[in-house]
Design a protein around this motif. Structure first.
Motif, PDB file in Angstrom:
ATOM      1  N   SER A 151       0.862  -1.123  -0.100  1.00  0.00           N
ATOM      2  CA  SER A 151       0.007   0.116  -0.096  1.00  0.00           C
ATOM      3  C   SER A 151       0.757   1.273  -0.095  1.00  0.00           C
ATOM      4  O   SER A 151       0.470   2.325  -0.449  1.00  0.00           O
ATOM      5  CB  SER A 151      -0.806  -0.103   1.215  1.00  0.00           C
ATOM      6  N   LEU A 152       2.306   0.977   0.084  1.00  0.00           N
ATOM      7  CA  LEU A 152       3.175   2.009   0.431  1.00  0.00           C
ATOM      8  C   LEU A 152       3.676   2.872  -1.056  1.00  0.00           C
ATOM      9  O   LEU A 152       3.946   3.759  -1.413  1.00  0.00           O
ATOM     10  CB  LEU A 152       4.185   1.967   1.135  1.00  0.00           C
ATOM     11  N   VAL A 154       2.345   3.592  -3.382  1.00  0.00           N
ATOM     12  CA  VAL A 154       1.604   4.675  -4.375  1.00  0.00           C
ATOM     13  C   VAL A 154       2.139   6.077  -4.087  1.00  0.00           C
ATOM     14  O   VAL A 154       2.146   6.974  -4.730  1.00  0.00           O
ATOM     15  CB  VAL A 154       0.173   4.788  -3.916  1.00  0.00           C
ATOM     16  N   TYR A 155       2.833   6.088  -2.870  1.00  0.00           N
ATOM     17  CA  TYR A 155       3.537   7.425  -2.499  1.00  0.00           C
ATOM     18  C   TYR A 155       4.358   7.722  -3.623  1.00  0.00           C
ATOM     19  O   TYR A 155       4.553   9.036  -3.829  1.00  0.00           O
ATOM     20  CB  TYR A 155       4.110   7.415  -1.106  1.00  0.00           C
ATOM     21  N   ILE A 158       2.651   9.403  -6.276  1.00  0.00           N
ATOM     22  CA  ILE A 158       1.818  10.738  -6.190  1.00  0.00           C
ATOM     23  C   ILE A 158       2.715  11.704  -5.944  1.00  0.00           C
ATOM     24  O   ILE A 158       2.591  12.950  -6.478  1.00  0.00           O
ATOM     25  CB  ILE A 158       1.091  10.540  -4.539  1.00  0.00           C
ATOM     26  N   ALA A 177      -3.243   6.907  -8.233  1.00  0.00           N
ATOM     27  CA  ALA A 177      -3.528   6.782  -6.978  1.00  0.00           C
ATOM     28  C   ALA A 177      -4.980   6.403  -6.698  1.00  0.00           C
ATOM     29  O   ALA A 177      -5.287   5.477  -5.677  1.00  0.00           O
ATOM     30  CB  ALA A 177      -3.271   8.362  -6.265  1.00  0.00           C
TER      31      ALA A 177
ATOM     32  N   GLY B  63      -1.428   4.023   4.260  1.00  0.00           N
ATOM     33  CA  GLY B  63      -1.752   3.200   3.106  1.00  0.00           C
ATOM     34  C   GLY B  63      -2.992   3.845   2.420  1.00  0.00           C
ATOM     35  O   GLY B  63      -3.162   3.817   1.295  1.00  0.00           O
ATOM     36  N   PHE B  71      -4.141  13.438  -1.505  1.00  0.00           N
ATOM     37  CA  PHE B  71      -4.998  13.787  -2.767  1.00  0.00           C
ATOM     38  C   PHE B  71      -5.535  14.952  -2.804  1.00  0.00           C
ATOM     39  O   PHE B  71      -5.533  15.626  -3.723  1.00  0.00           O
ATOM     40  CB  PHE B  71      -6.016  12.415  -2.918  1.00  0.00           C
TER      41      PHE B  71
END
Lengths: 372, 208
Positions: A151-152, A154-155, A158, A177, B63, B71
């Motif tokens: 899940s990390l 994505v950083y 972004i 994202a 997460g 966002f």
């Protein structure tokens, strides 16, 4: 075999050197730290080599699927070797290119973003069991750790999109994202099914619980979850047909449009390392990890070297899933964005929630042959 | 020794990053520092052998929650100067609340536990069972009613959030994939045979 190698290295190389340099009182802890470092290197170096040659495999396989030859020029020492030198040449080329930082970009975050993308996909390998004893960190919460680290990822995307100070990069990051967050939920529920079935969060124990025969592996009792997990994995890694984040036609190249040289190639490597991770996880969670597919079969099961659990089975299964990734890319056109969201929220999520109930009933009823 | 030094490193990082959350200018930076401080507190929980809580913190807050938070913060056009105007005005109130929290925590935990304990906490957790299993057992036996109530509250919150943003079916323009798949060529394309000299059009029968 591999453990013996480790023991030899630790006894005959590390121990004398440490005993020579480090004072007596700290020798044991230093030796331990060095051993762990050697193990980390023993996982990461082959992994990075795999990543490099996965790009070659991708170009070659997609080439053959499309009736082309793929890369076949760059070889070693004047011999072509079917273009096997191509990844090395690419790495050298990317290393010597200039990294351009756009004006108005947030410099620190711009440089940090590739690292943020790469680190989780490498760190997750700490808990992957290659064998019943061959694992770097045999922790109880292994599955949770994997879930947290995936899940990390994505950083990196972004932060890259925002720090580039570019519309295209930002739009790509937003798409990616939203996509990763939605597919992660389905993925999480799929992992909940696995942990209910295995009764453990430890990846080694999950694999061990699947032993018996090829029909005891969790792909059969968790068939819909197996598919949901793999497809979510494809979506999570932003691979085709879910690669709207880098849609060339509308976003140029998505979140990494402003990156060049090594900074770009780290993103590239992160994507491929994530693919390898998803493939190995699918193999471990649903296809018996290091267990042999011939185990428990009437005729071939009696041949000892075929039916014994071995690390090579895991590598073989991983390669199979990696091939699926490439096959999917060569076959399917890109999904439309609303279709991606619909698939994640309205199809996968309900399937996983229903299957949690089904698996729980099967486990409580001790359904043969898996849960008795 | 090692455990303590790790604790001090992460504790210092936690305090610094938490301070930076409220003091840096850019809202995106403060969101990122908030993520860093979540990480540090997760690391401290890991040292306490609460691995489930630590990983759940990363999984849920870092997460999911912070991704959406980031966002929104990135999309908004936030005026930094108006955001910082209230900082000195609300500082005394904030400090008072912080002090109250500190006193409350001290009273609950007790002064004996505030000083760093040189002993390890390893002995307190049953070996072999694991934090996750232990927590699950307690949660689903002893605290089942509070747990269910919390679940019900969360469900109500989800439904409320959806109903707040829900538009009427007519206002939504969701494509229906079933209809899209079932579309035939005849419904969309009409072949027209046009005489180039006169410009007269005549319907042509589809011959394929």
């Amino acid at each position: 075999m591999i453990e013996n190698l480790f023991n030899i290295i630790s006894d005959h190389v590390l121990a004398p050197v440490v005993g020579w340099i480090v004072p007596e009182g700290y020798a044991a802890s230093t030796l331990y730290t060095l051993e762990v470092l050697v193990k980390i290197m023993a996982i990461l170096l082959p992994l990075l080599l795999c990543v490099a040659y996965l790009t070659y495999a991708e170009r070659k396989i997609i080439g053959y699927i499309q009736c082309r030859l793929g890369p076949n020029r760059v070889g070693f020492f004047g011999f072509r070797f079917w273009g096997l030198g191509q990844p090395i040449a690419d790495v050298v080329k990317l290393l010597f290119k200039e990294i351009i930082i756009p004006t108005g970009a947030n410099k620190r975050l711009f440089v940090m973003a590739p690292v943020l993308a790469m680190a989780p996909s490498l760190a997750a390998w700490a808990v992957i069991p290659f064998d019943d004893t061959l694992v770097l960190a045999d922790i109880n919460a292994g599955l949770l750790y994997i879930l947290a680290l995936t899940s990390l990822a994505v950083y990196g995307i972004i932060v890259a999109g925002w720090a580039s100070n570019s519309k295209y990069a930002f739009l790509g990051a937003m798409r990616s994202a939203a996509q990763i967050v939605s597919y992660e939920i389905a993925m999480g529920f799929a992992l909940v099914c696995v942990l209910i079935a295995a009764g453990s969060l430890n990846l080694g124990q999950i694999t061990a619980a699947q032993s018996g025969s090829i029909l005891h592996w969790y792909w059969l009792p968790l068939l819909p979850i197996f598919l949901v997990y793999f497809i979510s994995g494809v979506a999570e890694t932003n691979r085709a047909p879910f690669d709207v984040a880098e849609g060339e036609s509308e976003l140029v190249a998505g979140f990494h449009v402003e990156y060049g040289g090594m900074a770009f190639s780290i993103f590239f490597m992160a994507e491929y390392a994530n693919m390898v991770l998803i493939a190995v996880l699918t193999a471990v969670l649903f296809c018996g990890g290091w267990l042999s597919p011939f185990q428990g079969l009437p005729l071939l099961g009696n041949v000892s070297y075929l039916s014994e659990p071995n690390i090579f089975w895991l590598l073989l299964k991983t390669s199979l899933f990696l091939f699926m990734f490439l096959w999917l890319r060569a076959t399917f056109p890109r999904y439309r964005y609303d279709q991606i969201m619909r698939l994640g929220w309205k199809v996968f999520l309900p399937i996983t929630i229903i299957w949690i109930v089904v698996v729980s009933v099967m486990v409580v009823a001790e359904a043969p042959p898996w849960f008795n | 020794m090692l455990e303590q030094s790790i604790f001090y490193i992460f504790a210092a990082l936690l305090v610094v990053s938490a301070g930076l959350v409220i003091s840096v200018r850019n809202p995106v930076h403060s969101a990122l520092f908030l993520i860093l401080s979540f990480f540090c507190s997760a690391a401290i929980w890991l040292i306490l052998q609460a691995e489930f809580l630590a990983i759940a913190l990363i999984l849920v807050y870092v997460g999911a929650v912070m991704v959406l938070f980031l966002f929104v913060v990135m999309m908004l056009d936030i005026n930094v100067s108006t955001l910082r105007e209230g900082f000195s005005r609300f500082l005394p109130v904030g400090l008072l609340v912080a002090l109250l929290m500190l006193v409350a925590m001290g009273l609950i935990v007790g002064t004996a536990h505030i000083l760093p304990d040189t002993g390890s906490v390893a002995g307190q957790v049953e070996s072999g069972i694991g934090n996750t299993r232990l927590l699950g057992r307690v949660l689903f036996t002893e605290y089942i009613y509070p747990f269910e109530v919390a679940g019900a509250i969360l469900l109500v919150a989800i439904i409320a959030a959806i109903s707040l943003t829900m538009r009427k079916p007519r206002a939504r323009r969701t494509p229906k994939p079933g209809n899209q798949v079932n579309v035939k060529r005849e419904a969309r394309v009409r072949l027209v045979n046009m005489d180039s000299a006169t410009g007269n059009t005549g319907e042509q029968q589809q011959d394929d």
